[in-house]
Design a protein around this motif. Structure first.
Motif, PDB file in Angstrom:
ATOM      1  N   ARG A  60     -43.572 115.410  19.635  1.00  0.00           N
ATOM      2  CA  ARG A  60     -44.942 115.422  20.117  1.00  0.00           C
ATOM      3  C   ARG A  60     -45.078 116.200  21.428  1.00  0.00           C
ATOM      4  N   GLU A  89     -47.529 119.901  24.415  1.00  0.00           N
ATOM      5  CA  GLU A  89     -47.797 119.968  25.854  1.00  0.00           C
ATOM      6  C   GLU A  89     -47.629 121.388  26.395  1.00  0.00           C
ATOM      7  N   ASP A 130     -56.977 117.657  24.626  1.00  0.00           N
ATOM      8  CA  ASP A 130     -55.947 117.290  25.601  1.00  0.00           C
ATOM      9  C   ASP A 130     -54.587 117.382  24.911  1.00  0.00           C
ATOM     10  N   ARG A 167     -51.777 117.021  26.089  1.00  0.00           N
ATOM     11  CA  ARG A 167     -50.801 116.048  26.594  1.00  0.00           C
ATOM     12  C   ARG A 167     -50.987 114.673  25.956  1.00  0.00           C
ATOM     13  N   ASP A 168     -52.026 114.519  25.177  1.00  0.00           N
ATOM     14  CA  ASP A 168     -52.236 113.285  24.426  1.00  0.00           C
ATOM     15  C   ASP A 168     -51.346 113.337  23.181  1.00  0.00           C
ATOM     16  N   ILE A 209     -51.384 111.927  20.403  1.00  0.00           N
ATOM     17  CA  ILE A 209     -52.090 111.906  19.126  1.00  0.00           C
ATOM     18  C   ILE A 209     -52.551 113.299  18.711  1.00  0.00           C
ATOM     19  N   THR A 210     -52.771 114.188  19.684  1.00  0.00           N
ATOM     20  CA  THR A 210     -53.214 115.550  19.360  1.00  0.00           C
ATOM     21  C   THR A 210     -52.203 116.256  18.467  1.00  0.00           C
ATOM     22  N   CYS A 214     -42.911 111.179  25.369  1.00  0.00           N
ATOM     23  CA  CYS A 214     -44.032 111.528  24.507  1.00  0.00           C
ATOM     24  C   CYS A 214     -44.095 110.654  23.270  1.00  0.00           C
ATOM     25  N   THR A 273     -46.904 105.903  20.966  1.00  0.00           N
ATOM     26  CA  THR A 273     -47.194 105.670  19.549  1.00  0.00           C
ATOM     27  C   THR A 273     -46.183 104.709  18.932  1.00  0.00           C
TER      28      THR A 273
END
Length: 391
Positions: free
Chosen positions: A84, A88, A104, A106-107, A109-110, A281, A285
């Motif tokens: 993930r 970034e 974003d 850095r999220d 989920i993206t 990262c 989750t």
């Protein structure tokens, strides 16, 4: 003559944002990526890239020279996914403002909601292979699954396999969870005939209910086992990666034994496993998954990973012994690159086989498993080769 007014609106105002002008490299390419497709809660964008081969700089993976990821981001949304952080790199540099309309990056989920399709991948690979020695190990799927669902329409991975099918002498490793790889069996056979090819199918657990919670959009475990079986029937060296082993969930002797038994029944070329590791990262989750489904384990996970990304050496060696015993019980092979005692800092990338043996696959095919030919025109030359290599 028409007058040019200094007050005229720019033709593409979004590109004149101060923050957008400061973007460079992959961050700028991500900003300029165009909408390509939509899925359930997912957007796909076309991404311009300058290279398709990425240099593997890890000291722990010094046997592997290059990695290929046809996509950036992954639909499978595996809760433990270590990759993930790769999104970034597309975020603005620290201190720079966020461009209007950009997600974003850095999220975590993206990574599973915005997938980038690498453009001109086959052409780039063809050019880059001219500059690389065939003996270098090339791994396909080091960060994202090459056969995630969008591949049905985008066909980027298949285009890369077509390039490899025209070359010889390469060491190629593939990692996937997807049954869609069977669509490309014809190309895998062609590559296998002229190169050294190893396919790794990741099956974290044979429990379909647990797999759905852990890997929400990946194929069911039974379908992945069938994929191993069918690739083996087609003469492709294909093994099972039971990774990562999850503390308190899939790391017991009973769970590992069950998975090894399934591997033997599928006639897997090898069976391997490594412990969970959690990069920053990955923690939000994965720990959310633990809190929801295994709340009694939350304290143990904090103890293990609050101050460390990797499992302890003693724990990793303990799991290594359990896996070795399971292999011995069921007559399964090791991966060709496995060390007697796996490092506590092993990760999913290290699951590619380093096949240094003269035979492509030391585990013979079950003579009772004979698949019908997928392409009649390609069978004559391949049958003799496969009989010689797998007899």
């Amino acid at each position: 003559m028409a007058k040019i007014l200094n007050t005229a609106e720019p033709l593409f105002p979004i590109l004149n944002q101060p923050s957008a002008r400061l973007l460079t490299g992959i961050a700028r390419h991500a900003f300029e990526a165009t909408h390509a497709d939509d899925g359930h809660l997912i957007e796909f964008r076309a991404l311009k890239v300058r290279s398709i081969l990425s240099r593997v700089a890890s000291k722990r993976l010094n046997w592997m020279a290059w990695g290929i990821n046809p996509y950036r981001g992954c639909e499978f949304a595996c809760r433990y996914c270590y990759a993930r952080y790769t999104h970034e790199f597309m975020a603005p540099a620290p201190g720079q403002p966020q461009p209007v309309g950009q997600p974003d990056f850095r999220d975590p989920i993206t990574f599973e909601r915005l997938i980038f399709l690498k453009q001109n991948a086959a052409w780039l690979l063809e050019q880059e292979l001219r500059r690389h020695h065939p003996a270098d190990h090339i791994a396909i799927g080091t960060a994202t699954d090459p056969w995630q669902p969008i591949e049905r329409r985008a066909r980027i991975t298949r285009s890369l396999l077509e390039v490899f099918g025209r070359h010889a002498g390469y060491n190629i490793g593939i990692v996937t969870k997807s049954r869609l790889i069977l669509r490309d069996t014809d190309l895998l056979q062609e590559i296998n005939r002229r190169n050294r090819l190893t396919v790794h199918i990741t099956i974290t657990t044979p429990d379909a209910e647990l797999a759905r919670k852990l890997e929400p959009r990946a194929p069911r475990p039974d379908l992945r086992l069938d994929t191993v079986r069918r690739l083996r029937q087609a003469g492709i060296a294909t093994g099972i990666l039971c990774s990562p082993l999850l503390p308190g969930i899939t790391d017991t002797e009973e769970a590992i034994d069950r998975m090894a038994r399934h591997a033997a029944e599928a006639n897997a070329s090898f069976f391997a496993a490594s412990p969970l590791f959690l990069k920053p990262c990955s923690r939000p989750t994965y720990l959310s998954f633990v809190r929801e489904h295994f709340p009694h384990l939350e304290a143990d996970y904090h103890r293990r990973f609050d101050h460390a990304d990797f499992a302890s050496r003693n724990y990793a060696q303990h799991l290594s012994r359990i896996v070795a015993e399971a292999r011995e019980r069921y007559g399964l092979n090791r991966r060709w690159r496995d060390d007697p005692e796996e490092s506590s800092e092993s990760d999913n990338i290290s699951l590619f086989a380093q096949n240094t043996s003269s035979a492509v696959d030391p585990r013979p095919r079950d003579p009772a498993l004979q698949a019908p030919p997928l392409r009649k025109s390609a069978m004559s030359a391949r049958v003799a080769t496969q009989q010689r290599l797998f007899a």
